[in-house]
Scaffold this motif. Structure first.
Motif, PDB file in Angstrom:
ATOM      1  N   HIS A 292       0.842  -1.205   0.000  1.00  0.00           N
ATOM      2  CA  HIS A 292       0.000   0.000   0.000  1.00  0.00           C
ATOM      3  C   HIS A 292       0.884   1.265   0.000  1.00  0.00           C
ATOM      4  O   HIS A 292       0.643   2.198  -0.767  1.00  0.00           O
ATOM      5  N   GLU A 293       1.926   1.267   0.848  1.00  0.00           N
ATOM      6  CA  GLU A 293       2.833   2.428   0.884  1.00  0.00           C
ATOM      7  C   GLU A 293       3.562   2.579  -0.452  1.00  0.00           C
ATOM      8  O   GLU A 293       3.790   3.697  -0.917  1.00  0.00           O
TER       9      GLU A 293
ATOM     10  N   HIS B 117       1.527   4.503  -2.684  1.00  0.00           N
ATOM     11  CA  HIS B 117       1.667   5.957  -2.494  1.00  0.00           C
ATOM     12  C   HIS B 117       2.905   6.477  -3.231  1.00  0.00           C
ATOM     13  O   HIS B 117       2.871   7.524  -3.870  1.00  0.00           O
TER      14      HIS B 117
ATOM     15  N   GLU C 234      -5.760   7.216  -0.885  1.00  0.00           N
ATOM     16  CA  GLU C 234      -5.808   5.934  -0.178  1.00  0.00           C
ATOM     17  C   GLU C 234      -6.385   4.855  -1.083  1.00  0.00           C
ATOM     18  O   GLU C 234      -5.871   3.748  -1.165  1.00  0.00           O
TER      19      GLU C 234
ATOM     20  N   HIS D 295      -3.798   7.513   7.301  1.00  0.00           N
ATOM     21  CA  HIS D 295      -4.486   6.697   6.295  1.00  0.00           C
ATOM     22  C   HIS D 295      -5.966   6.618   6.633  1.00  0.00           C
ATOM     23  O   HIS D 295      -6.406   5.646   7.251  1.00  0.00           O
TER      24      HIS D 295
HETATM   25 ZN   LIG Z   1      -2.189   5.159   2.738  1.00  0.00          ZN
END
Ligand SMILES: [Zn+2]
Length: 469
Positions: free
Chosen positions: A111-112, A115, A186, A232
């Motif tokens: 997930h990071e 980003h 997100e 988040h």
């Molecule tokens: Zn996030």
């Protein structure tokens, strides 16, 4: 070896971003509030290697394998993970402790990475720049001057008139604007994360489990108290769409490789033993737990809390179970070194180095042991090993501090001053760094490599957010 040290460069970059993030997600979490002291970073070869193994395939799937992106472990017990400067993923040790499977933390890392791949940090900065304008607009609204400016067709005069019209609204408006912007990020990061996991044949279940846990916990937790939720935002609809996406993955039910799960459990045992209170460690890993992680945690706790011989017996039992585990030899060496037996620490540390493909942090520990023997016969070896270590691990002050002692023992005061200056610089002690580097310059011939390095430190500007003293 598990070290808690403040890394100067990382600290300053993080501090620079903290002001922005704090604005975006007020109220500031305690973790962010503490960062003025510089975030202490945890360094440990075993944990870092595991995180590298977790992130490498994901970064490759994201097309970021050439960016040399590092995972930095922060000394914070709460769950958090975030990107701050586009080159590093920051993970609290609490996030590693609270992830029961590799897949759960890999999901967070994916997930990071989403980003990072999406360039969200740049967008956040851009959004913050816009927030300045919005703050002004909000102030204008508060003063009723916006209306006046619009009527006159000249908003500039409105701006000028509203200078003192501070109202309570703007901060809240900025916060809401930024968080709603982040929500879109997100969802994009979730989607990218699932894509990277699928591309690497991994399940997105752990990522979903982690985010689901936060949504259900947030129902009970004090609003805004959790730093991970602050950075988040996890509204229920986001988690619902993540679930849909994740369940569609062909790898949804794929389990972690048992060998990787074991490494994960060993890492958690080590972090618990080093970072948590002794009674907590024994509650997590009671004597009845005869697993390797349980024995690892208790061996570390035993060495940390006094009984060296008992600890050595336990460590030898671990080595017997896994004779090729570099970190057991590293632990044996560290226990002996800190127990005042540096001569005995040398052999296990050599073994740890050989098994770890010359990990720089272990080289520093061996260098430290060689210096601590107080035996001049070891000085040249110490210098060679420490120089090799700092050439690959240039942000750890320990290596330079030990190098300074080794040079001092040889009577090479120019190199000793330079290494001391480098250690002080990395600790963020600018004044000492400059003083020592100035003295080193007088000892080197002008223009030599040592003189140039010393001159760099003398003329280095303090980084943003750092005192110049
Ligand atoms: Zn996030």
């Amino acid at each position: 070896m598990l070290l808690r040290i403040a890394l100067r460069k990382k600290a300053s970059k993080l501090t620079a971003v903290t002001a922005a993030v704090a604005l975006a997600i007020a109220p500031m979490s305690s973790a962010l509030a503490q960062q003025n002291k510089g975030p202490p970073v945890i360094r440990d070869t075993e944990a870092e290697q595991l995180l590298r193994d977790y992130t490498r395939p994901v970064l490759r799937a994201a097309g970021l394998e050439k960016q040399n992106i590092q995972v930095v472990i922060l000394n914070e017990s709460v769950f958090n993970a975030f990107v701050a400067d586009g080159r590093r993923i920051f993970v609290n040790y609490g996030a590693m402790m609270q992830s029961e499977t590799p897949n759960q933390i890999i999901g967070v890392l994916a997930h990071e990475t989403g980003h990072l791949a999406g360039g969200h940090l740049a967008k956040l900065r851009e959004q913050l720049a816009r927030a300045q304008t919005q703050m002004i607009i909000a102030m204008l609204l508060g003063a009723g001057a916006m209306v006046a400016g619009a009527r006159s067709g000249n908003s500039n005069s409105g701006l000028a008139n509203a200078g003192a019209a501070a109202v309570a609204g703007p901060q809240e408006m900025i916060r809401r604007t930024l968080i709603s912007y982040q929500r879109q990020q997100e969802e994009n990061a979730d989607r990218a994360g699932v894509k990277f996991l699928t591309a690497t044949g991994q399940s997105p279940k752990g990522m979903y489990e982690t985010f689901k846990r936060f949504t259900s916990e947030s129902l009970f937790a004090a609003r805004g108290a959790d730093p991970y939720l602050q950075s988040h935002p996890m509204p229920a609809d986001r988690v619902a769409s993540l679930e849909e996406l994740a369940r569609a993955s062909p790898y949804w039910d794929k389990k972690d490789d048992p060998a990787l799960q074991m490494r994960h459990d060993m890492m958690r045992a080590k972090i618990s033993a080093f970072m948590e209170r002794q009674d907590t460690v024994y509650r997590r890993y009671p004597l009845s737990n005869t697993s390797l992680p349980g024995r690892y945690a208790r061996a570390i706790a035993t060495y940390l809390h006094g009984d060296l011989n008992n600890a050595l017996t336990q460590i030898d039992g671990l080595i017997q179970a896994q004779p090729n585990n570099a970190y057991f030899y590293e632990l044996r060496g560290q226990a002996l070194l800190e127990g005042g037996r540096p001569n005995d620490a040398i052999a296990p540390l050599h073994k740890a180095l050989a098994l770890s493909n010359n990990a720089p942090l272990i080289e520093m520990l061996l260098g430290q042991a060689l210096v601590a023997t107080d035996n001049k016969a070891h000085t040249d070896e110490a210098i060679a090993i420490l120089r090799a270590a700092v050439s690959r691990e240039s942000e750890a002050p320990l290596g330079y501090a030990q190098l300074a002692m080794a040079y001092g023992r040889k009577g090479d005061y120019a190199e000793a001053d330079l290494a001391s200056a480098q250690a002080a610089y990395l600790r963020g002690d600018n004044k000492t760094a400059r003083d020592l580097a100035s003295r080193a310059k007088t000892r080197f011939a002008v223009g030599t490599p040592g003189w140039v390095k010393a001159d760099d430190i003398v003329s280095a500007k303090p980084m943003p957010g750092q005192k110049s003293n």
